[in-house]
Structure formats: structure tokens, C-alpha cells
Design an enzyme around this catalytic site. Structure first.
Site, PDB file in Angstrom:
ATOM      1  N   ARG A 124     -24.305  24.671  68.569  1.00 33.62           N
ATOM      2  CA  ARG A 124     -24.471  23.627  69.580  1.00 33.62           C
ATOM      3  C   ARG A 124     -25.934  23.431  69.979  1.00 33.62           C
ATOM      4  O   ARG A 124     -26.287  22.378  70.495  1.00 33.62           O
ATOM      5  CB  ARG A 124     -23.572  23.898  70.783  1.00 33.62           C
ATOM      6  CG  ARG A 124     -22.094  23.791  70.378  1.00 33.62           C
ATOM      7  CD  ARG A 124     -21.142  23.910  71.503  1.00 33.62           C
ATOM      8  NE  ARG A 124     -21.205  25.230  72.123  1.00 33.62           N
ATOM      9  CZ  ARG A 124     -20.355  25.649  73.039  1.00 33.62           C
ATOM     10  NH1 ARG A 124     -19.388  24.869  73.448  1.00 33.62           N
ATOM     11  NH2 ARG A 124     -20.471  26.845  73.544  1.00 33.62           N
ATOM     12  N   GLU A 174     -19.669  41.729  73.653  1.00 30.76           N
ATOM     13  CA  GLU A 174     -18.771  42.534  74.480  1.00 30.76           C
ATOM     14  C   GLU A 174     -18.057  43.588  73.638  1.00 30.76           C
ATOM     15  O   GLU A 174     -17.930  44.737  74.036  1.00 30.76           O
ATOM     16  CB  GLU A 174     -17.754  41.619  75.170  1.00 30.76           C
ATOM     17  CG  GLU A 174     -16.916  42.339  76.197  1.00 30.76           C
ATOM     18  CD  GLU A 174     -16.012  41.396  76.957  1.00 30.76           C
ATOM     19  OE1 GLU A 174     -15.194  41.905  77.734  1.00 30.76           O
ATOM     20  OE2 GLU A 174     -16.105  40.167  76.781  1.00 30.76           O
TER      21      GLU A 174
END
Length: 173
Positions: free
Chosen positions: A61, A98
Site C-alpha cells: 500500500r 507479534e
């Protein structure tokens, strides 16, 4: 900021996407309006004018606005992609997610030593991806001069990781 209010009117908030508890900010509506898209590009270009020699966009993006920002500044555009997506020779930097890690690359030789680099992405969240990009820029002998993001998720404190470099955002949540 007037621009922030205009941009926000094109943001769709999708609750519980991509998983429960997440409030996703879908900015794809911005691209349905060429006028607001041009305002965004011009704003980012004005903030970077005279400060950068090259723009890097983070996959994928970051390519959408990064390339037209580079055009508006009349400077080269360099893609930063996930490992294995660019032809060699590449320079890479890994960062923690994560659960696990990821690696980003850029094509060696596309950024000159000593260049001042704008790193662009759509969202500043935890700052891990942006930090890995800054590491890539430094590995090739250039300097991260500015980060810019359409949206900053302040509660994730990504700005703290990037504190040594100018950060430009339009919307903050």
C-alpha cells in the site's frame, strides 16, 4: 487541519476486521476521489520538498501514494518489498512480528550513498516495518530523512520507535 477532516470523510471504519476487536480504517475511498488524492499527494510532497533525494514505498500500500509523491518531488522511487519478491542483488532487513519475523528487501544500487530518503507507507502502527525500512536505507549508506503515513494509530506507539526522524501524518486515531 482542514485536509485531515476532508480525508477522514473518505475513511470507512470496519469493526471487527480482520479479527474481533480490531477497528479497521479502510482508506480505499480516497482513491475514488481524484481531487482528495491529489491533495494528499501535494501535501506530502510539500512536507518533503527540499529534504529528500529519493522516495521509498513499503509493499504494497506504500506504493499507491509513494510513487506519485516521488513524481511530484521529481525524485526516484524505490520499492521496498517482502523477501523474495525482487530480483537480486538485494539488501535485506528483518524485524519482529507479534508471532515470528519478516524480512524486507530493496534492490542494491537503487539508492545512492548519502541520499536523503523519504519512507512512505499507508499506516503507522507499531513502527516495526518502518524501522526495518530505515535499517535498509542505512545499510546502503543513505539517511532516513522523513517518514510519512496517511494514518497513524497513536495507541500503538510506533512514533516512539521512529523518534529520531521527522514523521508526517494526516490522520491520527
Amino acid at each position: 487541519m482542514k485536509l485531515a477532516k476532508e480525508v477522514e470523510s473518505f475513511i470507512r471504519v470496519v469493526e471487527d476486521f480482520p479479527e474481533k476487536g480490531i477497528s479497521f480504517k479502510d482508506f480505499s475511498g480516497v482513491f475514488q476521489n481524484p481531487e482528495i488524492s491529489k491533495k494528499i499527494i501535494n501535501y506530502f510532497a510539500e512536507q518533503a520538498k527540499g529534504k529528500v533525494d529519493v522516495v521509498c514505498g513499503i509493499e504494497s500500500r506504500g506504493f499507491i501514494l509513494g510513487f506519485p509523491i516521488a513524481l511530484a518531488l521529481d525524485v526516484p522511487f524505490v520499492m521496498i518489498r517482502k523477501k523474495g519478491k525482487l530480483p537480486p542483488p538485494t539488501v535485506e532487513a528483518s524485524y519482529k512480528l507479534e508471532y515470528g519475523s519478516a524480512t524486507l528487501e530493496l534492490v542494491e544500487g537503487q539508492i545512492e550513498k548519502g541520499a536523503r530518503v523519504l519512507i512512505h507507507d499507508d499506516v503507522l502502527a507499531t513502527g516495526g516495518t518502518a524501522m526495518a525500512c530505515a535499517e535498509l536505507v542505512k545499510k546502503v549508506g543513505a539517511t532516513p530523512a522523513q517518514f510519512n503515513f496517511l494514518i497513524e494509530l497513536e495507541f500503538l506507539k510506533g512514533r516512539e520507535k521512529l523518534k529520531d526522524t521527522e514523521i508526517v501524518t494526516i490522520l491520527n486515531y
